[in-house]
Design a protein around this motif. Structure first.
Motif, mmCIF file in Angstrom:
data_model
loop_
_atom_site.group_PDB
_atom_site.id
_atom_site.type_symbol
_atom_site.label_atom_id
_atom_site.label_comp_id
_atom_site.label_asym_id
_atom_site.label_seq_id
_atom_site.Cartn_x
_atom_site.Cartn_y
_atom_site.Cartn_z
ATOM 1 N N SER A 147 0.692 -1.145 -0.087
ATOM 2 C CA SER A 147 0.003 0.084 0.128
ATOM 3 C C SER A 147 0.867 1.260 0.034
ATOM 4 C CB SER A 147 -0.819 0.047 1.217
ATOM 5 O OG SER A 147 -1.367 1.224 1.533
ATOM 6 N N TRP A 148 0.556 2.386 -0.650
ATOM 7 C CA TRP A 148 1.121 3.672 -0.541
ATOM 8 C C TRP A 148 1.235 4.078 0.725
ATOM 9 C CZ3 TRP A 148 -0.946 8.280 0.815
ATOM 10 C CH2 TRP A 148 -2.216 8.204 1.023
ATOM 11 N N VAL A 149 0.351 3.771 1.780
ATOM 12 C CA VAL A 149 0.662 4.197 3.145
ATOM 13 C C VAL A 149 1.446 3.333 3.773
ATOM 14 C CG1 VAL A 149 -1.702 5.294 3.260
ATOM 15 C CG2 VAL A 149 -1.235 2.867 4.112
ATOM 16 N N ALA A 150 2.001 2.267 3.574
ATOM 17 C CA ALA A 150 3.028 1.353 4.062
ATOM 18 C C ALA A 150 4.443 2.104 4.287
ATOM 19 C CB ALA A 150 3.334 0.190 3.138
ATOM 20 N N PRO A 151 4.967 1.896 5.459
ATOM 21 C CA PRO A 151 6.262 2.550 5.645
ATOM 22 C C PRO A 151 7.243 2.321 4.689
ATOM 23 C CG PRO A 151 5.520 1.423 7.648
ATOM 24 C CD PRO A 151 4.634 1.030 6.481
ATOM 25 N N VAL A 152 7.479 1.436 3.842
ATOM 26 C CA VAL A 152 8.391 1.061 2.872
ATOM 27 C C VAL A 152 8.176 1.861 1.610
ATOM 28 C CG1 VAL A 152 7.510 -1.003 1.878
ATOM 29 C CG2 VAL A 152 9.788 -0.524 1.563
ATOM 30 N N ALA A 153 6.795 1.854 1.335
ATOM 31 C CA ALA A 153 6.325 2.658 0.266
ATOM 32 C C ALA A 153 6.556 4.281 0.715
ATOM 33 C CB ALA A 153 4.848 2.499 -0.113
ATOM 34 N N ARG A 154 6.350 4.912 1.719
ATOM 35 C CA ARG A 154 6.436 6.181 1.867
ATOM 36 C C ARG A 154 8.004 6.543 2.058
ATOM 37 N NH1 ARG A 154 2.343 9.245 5.473
ATOM 38 N NH2 ARG A 154 0.453 8.451 4.584
ATOM 39 N N ALA A 155 8.909 5.536 2.387
ATOM 40 C CA ALA A 155 10.180 5.865 2.412
ATOM 41 C C ALA A 155 10.729 5.853 0.897
ATOM 42 C CB ALA A 155 11.066 4.855 3.254
ATOM 43 N N LEU A 156 10.069 5.156 0.004
ATOM 44 C CA LEU A 156 10.587 5.131 -1.507
ATOM 45 C C LEU A 156 10.070 6.242 -2.096
ATOM 46 C CD1 LEU A 156 10.204 1.311 -2.022
ATOM 47 C CD2 LEU A 156 12.373 2.649 -1.732
ATOM 48 N N ILE A 157 8.724 6.740 -2.075
ATOM 49 C CA ILE A 157 8.208 7.670 -2.844
ATOM 50 C C ILE A 157 8.923 8.842 -3.078
ATOM 51 C CG2 ILE A 157 6.074 9.172 -3.081
ATOM 52 C CD1 ILE A 157 4.207 6.782 -2.438
ATOM 53 N N LYS A 158 9.137 9.553 -4.168
ATOM 54 C CA LYS A 158 9.819 10.616 -4.816
ATOM 55 C C LYS A 158 11.468 10.413 -4.914
ATOM 56 C CE LYS A 158 6.505 13.993 -3.687
ATOM 57 N NZ LYS A 158 6.014 15.189 -3.270
ATOM 58 N N ALA A 159 11.810 8.961 -4.402
ATOM 59 C CA ALA A 159 13.294 8.889 -4.490
ATOM 60 C C ALA A 159 13.375 8.511 -5.981
ATOM 61 C CB ALA A 159 13.874 7.715 -3.557
ATOM 62 N N ARG A 160 14.828 8.247 -6.570
ATOM 63 C CA ARG A 160 14.961 8.078 -7.795
ATOM 64 C C ARG A 160 16.016 7.129 -7.815
ATOM 65 N NH1 ARG A 160 13.872 12.174 -11.564
ATOM 66 N NH2 ARG A 160 13.145 14.124 -10.554
ATOM 67 N N VAL A 161 16.264 6.259 -9.042
ATOM 68 C CA VAL A 161 17.362 5.203 -9.152
ATOM 69 C C VAL A 161 18.617 5.668 -8.639
ATOM 70 C CG1 VAL A 161 18.307 3.615 -10.754
ATOM 71 C CG2 VAL A 161 15.709 4.105 -10.785
ATOM 72 N N GLU A 163 19.586 6.261 -5.831
ATOM 73 C CA GLU A 163 19.522 6.973 -4.462
ATOM 74 C C GLU A 163 19.422 5.931 -3.482
ATOM 75 O OE1 GLU A 163 17.286 11.357 -5.738
ATOM 76 O OE2 GLU A 163 16.557 9.958 -4.318
ATOM 77 N N GLU A 164 19.866 6.391 -2.103
ATOM 78 C CA GLU A 164 19.560 5.801 -0.769
ATOM 79 C C GLU A 164 18.516 6.413 -0.037
ATOM 80 O OE1 GLU A 164 23.072 4.734 1.435
ATOM 81 O OE2 GLU A 164 23.911 3.366 -0.489
ATOM 82 N N VAL A 165 17.612 5.539 0.669
ATOM 83 C CA VAL A 165 16.590 6.181 1.649
ATOM 84 C C VAL A 165 16.692 5.320 2.906
ATOM 85 C CG1 VAL A 165 14.924 6.736 -0.455
ATOM 86 C CG2 VAL A 165 14.673 4.644 0.710
ATOM 87 N N ARG A 166 16.295 5.988 3.857
ATOM 88 C CA ARG A 166 16.150 5.489 5.295
ATOM 89 C C ARG A 166 14.722 5.047 5.512
ATOM 90 N NH1 ARG A 166 20.180 5.117 7.499
ATOM 91 N NH2 ARG A 166 21.613 5.970 8.682
ATOM 92 N N LEU A 167 14.524 3.605 5.866
ATOM 93 C CA LEU A 167 13.184 3.107 6.341
ATOM 94 C C LEU A 167 13.283 2.957 8.005
ATOM 95 C CD1 LEU A 167 10.650 1.818 5.769
ATOM 96 C CD2 LEU A 167 12.061 -0.260 5.428
ATOM 97 N N HIS A 168 12.459 3.758 8.492
ATOM 98 C CA HIS A 168 12.366 3.548 9.861
ATOM 99 C C HIS A 168 11.550 1.950 10.327
ATOM 100 C CE1 HIS A 168 13.978 7.419 10.323
ATOM 101 N NE2 HIS A 168 13.295 7.909 9.406
#
Length: 187
Positions: A147-161, A163-168
């Motif tokens: 789901s777009w409300v899942a923590p992993v999706a929220r961490a990934l949205i708007k990032a690009r190939v 890039e590194e993102v932080r998932l809490h």
């Protein structure tokens, strides 16, 4: 006391359990979904209203005409099934009213992550995963959909190939590296 003198009480508790079993939407947001997800929910609603409910009403009517309703299994089961159908119908109607259909194919060829993207990422241990970001009512975790409300999706949205993102997470922060992003081709 005989069942004939008791009354089944339809409570809002049953409705609440339906709403609680579905993933909640963040307050004040729309119910984002893909065109396919919207079509599937609408098809389910129409099937319930046009096919299943009339058949059950017919069975309940027939069973009621047989006399004693207190021990009539067809009648009791039919009434229970009607309540289930009506509850699901109300739920689907509310979800479809709040729906905002987002076509992910408009981002075809983009390397940035938006709703509807299929994303391949690697966690800090090098384990690769592929997920598709979809609406709350259309996800199937067995097919790698979140789901777009899942923590992993929220961490990934708007990032690009790249890039590194932080998932809490409850176990601590994780670093995810985005490896690939794809969208369905436009029709």
């Amino acid at each position: 006391m005989s069942k004939a003198f008791t009354r089944e009480i339809e409570s809002d508790d049953e409705e609440d359990s339906e709403a609680q079993s579905a993933l909640p939407l963040p307050a004040g947001t729309r119910n984002y979904m893909t065109p396919a997800g919207f079509s599937a929910l609408r098809a389910e609603l129409l099937q319930l209203l046009d096919e299943e409910r009339p058949k059950v009403v017919e069975v309940v009517h027939w069973a009621a005409s047989n006399g004693d309703r207190s021990e009539n299994g067809d009648y009791l089961y039919g009434k229970k099934r009607l309540r289930e159908i009506d509850r699901r119908t109300r739920f689907l109607t509310k979800r479809l009213e709040r729906a905002e259909v987002v076509d992910p194919s408009v981002h075809f060829g983009s390397e940035q992550i938006f709703f509807g993207a299929t994303v391949t990422y690697a966690d800090q241990y090098g384990e690769e995963r592929t997920i598709t970001i979809k609406g709350v009512d259309e996800v199937d975790s067995l097919r790698g959909e979140v789901s777009w409300v899942a923590p992993v999706a929220r961490a990934l949205i708007k990032a690009r190939v790249g890039e590194e993102v932080r998932l809490h997470t409850p176990a601590g922060d994780q670093t995810l590296e985005i490896l690939a992003v794809s969208y369905p081709a436009p029709a």
